[in-house]
Scaffold this motif. Structure first.
Motif, PDB file in Angstrom:
ATOM      1  N   GLY A  76     -36.904 -32.490 -21.548  1.00  0.00           N
ATOM      2  CA  GLY A  76     -36.055 -31.570 -22.210  1.00  0.00           C
ATOM      3  C   GLY A  76     -35.830 -31.641 -23.646  1.00  0.00           C
ATOM      4  N   VAL A 128     -31.328 -12.469 -21.791  1.00  0.00           N
ATOM      5  CA  VAL A 128     -32.164 -13.331 -22.782  1.00  0.00           C
ATOM      6  C   VAL A 128     -32.905 -12.537 -23.707  1.00  0.00           C
ATOM      7  CG1 VAL A 128     -31.955 -15.270 -21.295  1.00  0.00           C
ATOM      8  CG2 VAL A 128     -33.948 -13.828 -21.094  1.00  0.00           C
ATOM      9  N   TRP A 138     -38.141 -13.670 -23.455  1.00  0.00           N
ATOM     10  CA  TRP A 138     -37.036 -14.076 -24.467  1.00  0.00           C
ATOM     11  C   TRP A 138     -37.100 -13.248 -25.698  1.00  0.00           C
ATOM     12  CZ3 TRP A 138     -33.193 -18.015 -23.798  1.00  0.00           C
ATOM     13  CH2 TRP A 138     -32.835 -18.627 -22.538  1.00  0.00           C
ATOM     14  N   ARG A 186     -29.435 -22.586 -27.350  1.00  0.00           N
ATOM     15  CA  ARG A 186     -29.171 -22.648 -25.541  1.00  0.00           C
ATOM     16  C   ARG A 186     -30.208 -23.754 -25.154  1.00  0.00           C
ATOM     17  NH1 ARG A 186     -28.328 -16.701 -22.932  1.00  0.00           N
ATOM     18  NH2 ARG A 186     -28.929 -18.123 -21.240  1.00  0.00           N
ATOM     19  N   PHE A 187     -31.520 -24.011 -25.627  1.00  0.00           N
ATOM     20  CA  PHE A 187     -32.335 -24.814 -25.341  1.00  0.00           C
ATOM     21  C   PHE A 187     -31.756 -26.316 -25.660  1.00  0.00           C
ATOM     22  CE2 PHE A 187     -35.800 -21.414 -25.990  1.00  0.00           C
ATOM     23  CZ  PHE A 187     -35.396 -20.860 -24.698  1.00  0.00           C
ATOM     24  N   PRO A 192     -37.647 -25.400 -24.845  1.00  0.00           N
ATOM     25  CA  PRO A 192     -37.081 -25.722 -23.338  1.00  0.00           C
ATOM     26  C   PRO A 192     -37.792 -26.737 -22.580  1.00  0.00           C
ATOM     27  CG  PRO A 192     -38.074 -23.417 -23.477  1.00  0.00           C
ATOM     28  CD  PRO A 192     -38.088 -24.105 -24.929  1.00  0.00           C
ATOM     29  N   GLY A 202     -29.543 -27.628 -23.381  1.00  0.00           N
ATOM     30  CA  GLY A 202     -30.077 -28.122 -21.883  1.00  0.00           C
ATOM     31  C   GLY A 202     -30.715 -27.238 -20.867  1.00  0.00           C
ATOM     32  N   GLU A 203     -30.883 -25.731 -21.270  1.00  0.00           N
ATOM     33  CA  GLU A 203     -31.464 -24.840 -20.658  1.00  0.00           C
ATOM     34  C   GLU A 203     -33.008 -24.873 -20.604  1.00  0.00           C
ATOM     35  OE1 GLU A 203     -31.225 -19.942 -19.953  1.00  0.00           O
ATOM     36  OE2 GLU A 203     -29.796 -21.199 -21.163  1.00  0.00           O
ATOM     37  N   ARG A 204     -33.521 -25.016 -19.427  1.00  0.00           N
ATOM     38  CA  ARG A 204     -34.836 -25.288 -19.068  1.00  0.00           C
ATOM     39  C   ARG A 204     -35.623 -24.140 -18.325  1.00  0.00           C
ATOM     40  NH1 ARG A 204     -33.812 -28.022 -22.890  1.00  0.00           N
ATOM     41  NH2 ARG A 204     -32.997 -30.098 -22.712  1.00  0.00           N
ATOM     42  N   THR A 205     -36.365 -23.411 -19.130  1.00  0.00           N
ATOM     43  CA  THR A 205     -36.898 -22.158 -18.522  1.00  0.00           C
ATOM     44  C   THR A 205     -38.210 -21.830 -19.081  1.00  0.00           C
ATOM     45  OG1 THR A 205     -36.542 -20.142 -17.703  1.00  0.00           O
ATOM     46  CG2 THR A 205     -35.598 -20.788 -19.937  1.00  0.00           C
ATOM     47  N   THR A 250     -40.438 -19.128 -21.179  1.00  0.00           N
ATOM     48  CA  THR A 250     -39.744 -18.163 -22.177  1.00  0.00           C
ATOM     49  C   THR A 250     -40.132 -16.832 -22.223  1.00  0.00           C
ATOM     50  OG1 THR A 250     -41.252 -19.192 -24.040  1.00  0.00           O
ATOM     51  CG2 THR A 250     -38.921 -20.151 -23.712  1.00  0.00           C
ATOM     52  N   HIS A 282     -43.341 -22.841 -21.991  1.00  0.00           N
ATOM     53  CA  HIS A 282     -41.814 -23.048 -22.494  1.00  0.00           C
ATOM     54  C   HIS A 282     -41.949 -23.133 -24.165  1.00  0.00           C
ATOM     55  CE1 HIS A 282     -41.564 -24.260 -18.544  1.00  0.00           C
ATOM     56  NE2 HIS A 282     -40.462 -24.309 -18.457  1.00  0.00           N
TER      57      HIS A 282
END
Length: 259
Positions: A97, A3, A26, A14-15, A82, A18-21, A23, A245
């Motif tokens: 999200g 990342v 990154w 990517r966000f 995200p 649906g990617e949830r994290t 950051t 995020h």
């Protein structure tokens, strides 16, 4: 792909998918920002609040009412982060999200600087970043330090914390101080009780991190401060990023470094 090697556009895709994290770490070299979108009738007050509390709210970009992108964020502000937090009457009512259904035509989006921007410079100087080591979100705390109010907006300063070996405290202060548009040097070092933090193991936002023997906690002004003001002031409606995020923008970290 790591990342850290993604471009902002790739991360936003990517966000959006649906990617949830959190950051942190990154998009190496690219700037991250705090999002808060408020009704147009409150936009001037937030602009003045940012001016009066510039260490916590360094303004990088602002959009037109209803805009879903800005000059530095060419993606979609409703889907390309995200995580989001929705506020009604000062209360957090949803972590989600995406906010396509919640976004309103009168919302004015603001993007404020983030201390993630100088983390790679700290690492390059040998300063450890504990939340990256532990793979967790950065810890953030409400303090007993009041912000300078503006109109109906008032609230406490929020800070992020990174524990630093005592021998590297001066280095961390000097390196982060080169980035005044993304919070700059710490606002406090040492005893957290001085700024009203009773337990480092219980952050108000994010995750706790280990503070080891021989380390000093350093506290930087944090761009979650406007969200704390939204809560403290009972703002009718607002949308922010989920703390940690962030919005990854089309600007380079070095754009905000003073020589």
């Amino acid at each position: 792909m790591d990342v850290a090697d993604l471009t902002p556009a790739q991360a936003r895709e990517r966000f959006r998918g649906g990617e949830r994290t959190p950051t942190a770490g990154w998009c190496r070299g690219w700037t991250q920002a705090n999002l808060i979108a408020v009704p147009q009738e409150l936009a001037y007050d937030l602009l003045l609040f940012a001016h009066r509390n510039a260490r916590a709210c360094p303004l990088l970009d602002v959009g037109e009412p209803g805009a879903v992108r800005t000059r530095l964020f060419p993606g979609d502000l409703r889907t390309d982060l995200p995580g989001y937090r929705v506020y009604q009457d000062g209360r957090a009512v949803a972590d989600t999200g995406e906010v396509v259904a919640e976004w309103r035509a009168d919302l004015v989006p603001f993007l404020f600087g983030c201390s993630f921007t100088f983390e790679r410079a700290l690492l390059a100087a040998g300063v450890p970043i504990r939340h990256l080591e532990q793979g967790v979100n950065v810890p953030m705390y409400r303090t007993n330090v009041p912000c300078e109010p503006s109109g109906p907006l008032a609230g406490p300063l929020v800070v992020s914390m990174r524990p630093v070996p005592e021998a590297l405290v001066a280095t961390a202060i000097e390196v982060s101080g080169r980035y005044p548009m993304v919070h700059g040097a710490p606002v406090h070092t040492g005893d957290p009780a001085v700024i009203g933090i009773g337990d480092l193991g219980r952050p108000d936002f994010g995750d706790p991190v280990e503070v080891r023997e021989g380390e000093t906690p350093l506290f930087w002004a944090c761009g979650v401060t406007p969200q704390a003001a939204v809560m403290a002031s009972g703002v009718e409606f607002a949308i922010g990023h989920l703390p940690g995020h962030m919005a990854i923008i089309d600007a380079r970290d070095e754009d905000y470094r003073e020589t």
